[in-house]
Design a protein around this motif. Structure first.
Motif, PDB file in Angstrom:
ATOM      1  N   HIS A 183      -6.850  10.798  -1.282  1.00 19.92           N
ATOM      2  CA  HIS A 183      -7.317  10.949   0.100  1.00 19.92           C
ATOM      3  C   HIS A 183      -7.249  12.401   0.550  1.00 19.92           C
ATOM      4  CE1 HIS A 183      -8.208   6.823   1.319  1.00 19.92           C
ATOM      5  NE2 HIS A 183      -7.222   6.454   0.508  1.00 19.92           N
ATOM      6  N   ASP A 197     -11.212   4.444   2.377  1.00 23.58           N
ATOM      7  CA  ASP A 197     -10.789   3.044   2.391  1.00 23.58           C
ATOM      8  C   ASP A 197     -11.686   2.304   3.367  1.00 23.58           C
ATOM      9  OD1 ASP A 197      -8.696   3.525   0.644  1.00 23.58           O
ATOM     10  OD2 ASP A 197      -7.206   3.793   2.232  1.00 23.58           O
ATOM     11  N   GLU A 238      -7.233  -2.017  -6.077  1.00 22.59           N
ATOM     12  CA  GLU A 238      -7.476  -1.831  -4.643  1.00 22.59           C
ATOM     13  C   GLU A 238      -8.983  -1.848  -4.449  1.00 22.59           C
ATOM     14  OE1 GLU A 238      -5.781   1.761  -3.092  1.00 22.59           O
ATOM     15  OE2 GLU A 238      -3.722   1.167  -3.501  1.00 22.59           O
ATOM     16  N   HIS A 283     -10.512   0.781  -1.961  1.00 23.46           N
ATOM     17  CA  HIS A 283     -10.383   2.232  -2.094  1.00 23.46           C
ATOM     18  C   HIS A 283     -11.538   2.768  -2.940  1.00 23.46           C
ATOM     19  CE1 HIS A 283      -8.093   6.125  -2.617  1.00 23.46           C
ATOM     20  NE2 HIS A 283      -8.886   6.158  -3.680  1.00 23.46           N
TER      21      HIS A 283
HETATM   22 ZN   LIG Z   1      -7.195   4.588  -0.357  1.00 24.05          ZN
END
Ligand SMILES: [Zn+2]
Length: 268
Positions: A173, A180, A230, A233
């Motif tokens: 990030h 996200d 994830e 993401h």
């Molecule tokens: Zn993330």
């Protein structure tokens, strides 16, 4: 004797013509099927006159094969934090003080300018298909990541945080190239494992690559990336590289670009 002798003559002429015709047709057939010398012609493998049978071998000029279009995997740095292909993982931290110079706002999240058009196009295309992507977060500074990590650790413990939340200085990030997203149809799955089973998670798994994004952490690449799956993401690397990954069936940026990864943090 017939009273009409011309009929007999005519009949005889006709007979001769018919018999002659049969002979001509039969002999024609004979020569077609067996050749004039009676040797059976096999299809097209007719004997070639010897003059024509002498083939002068022509030496083929050395062929310069047109070069295979090779995708240049070295066209961008994987270590420069400003590179679209930078790899940040547990083995490759990002400089503590790095902050992108060209952050722009997309739906309340900050991303690098290059990411914006693809992000907007992706959200729109998903919406057309009934998947409601909601941009949740983008760029996080080192300090913000430290705060986010500390919060996860406080809430879920160190071990959980190690699997899901990067230590400050190791988060994608901080590049401004990671996003996200939330599920508009099933918000209870936001940041949860079940996100991959929402309409939005399924859509991303299928089509994010078309817009230059990879679902960075998947069930298949956990060992390589060092993170639990994830589905929310996303990492932008541009359509050229995601097209290559898709075409070649490559499951992680580390594998594509030959960069080390895994669950262990680099000794720092
Ligand atoms: Zn993330």
């Amino acid at each position: 004797m017939s009273s009409r002798p011309w009929r007999s003559v005519a009949l005889a002429v006709l007979m001769i013509a018919v018999v002659g015709g049969i002979v001509v047709v039969a002999s024609g057939l004979w020569s077609v099927l067996w050749g004039d010398d009676g040797s059976r012609i096999e299809g097209l493998s007719e004997e070639v006159p010897w003059e024509q049978a002498i083939v002068v071998p022509t030496v083929a000029p050395p062929t310069t094969q047109p070069p295979e279009p090779v995708f240049d995997l070295a066209q961008h740095s994987t270590s420069d934090p400003a590179s679209p292909w930078v790899i940040v993982n547990k083995q490759h931290p990002i400089a503590t003080g790095y902050e992108p110079a060209d952050l722009v706002d997309v739906d309340g999240a900050r991303v690098r300018a290059a990411v914006e058009p693809d992000l907007r196009a992706m959200v729109e295309a998903a919406g057309v298909d009934g998947a409601r992507l909601v941009v949740r977060s983008g760029y996080r500074s080192y300090t913000e990541q430290a705060g986010a990590r500390a919060a996860v650790e406080a809430r879920r413990g160190f071990a959980h945080a190690e699997r899901y939340s990067a230590r400050p200085g190791f988060s994608e990030h901080q590049t401004g190239l990671a996003v996200d997203v939330d599920s508009g149809s099933q918000p209870s799955c936001n940041l949860q494992t079940c996100f991959t089973r929402t309409a939005e998670g399924a859509w991303l798994a299928e089509r994010a690559w078309e817009f230059g994004f990879v679902v960075r952490y998947t069930e298949q690449n956990t060992a390589v990336t060092g993170y639990a799956p994830e589905g929310w993401h996303l990492r932008w690397v541009g359509r050229e590289l995601t097209g290559h990954l898709h075409a070649e069936g490559i499951g992680s940026l580390e594998e594509a670009l030959g960069v080390s990864g895994g669950p262990e943090y680099a000794a720092g």
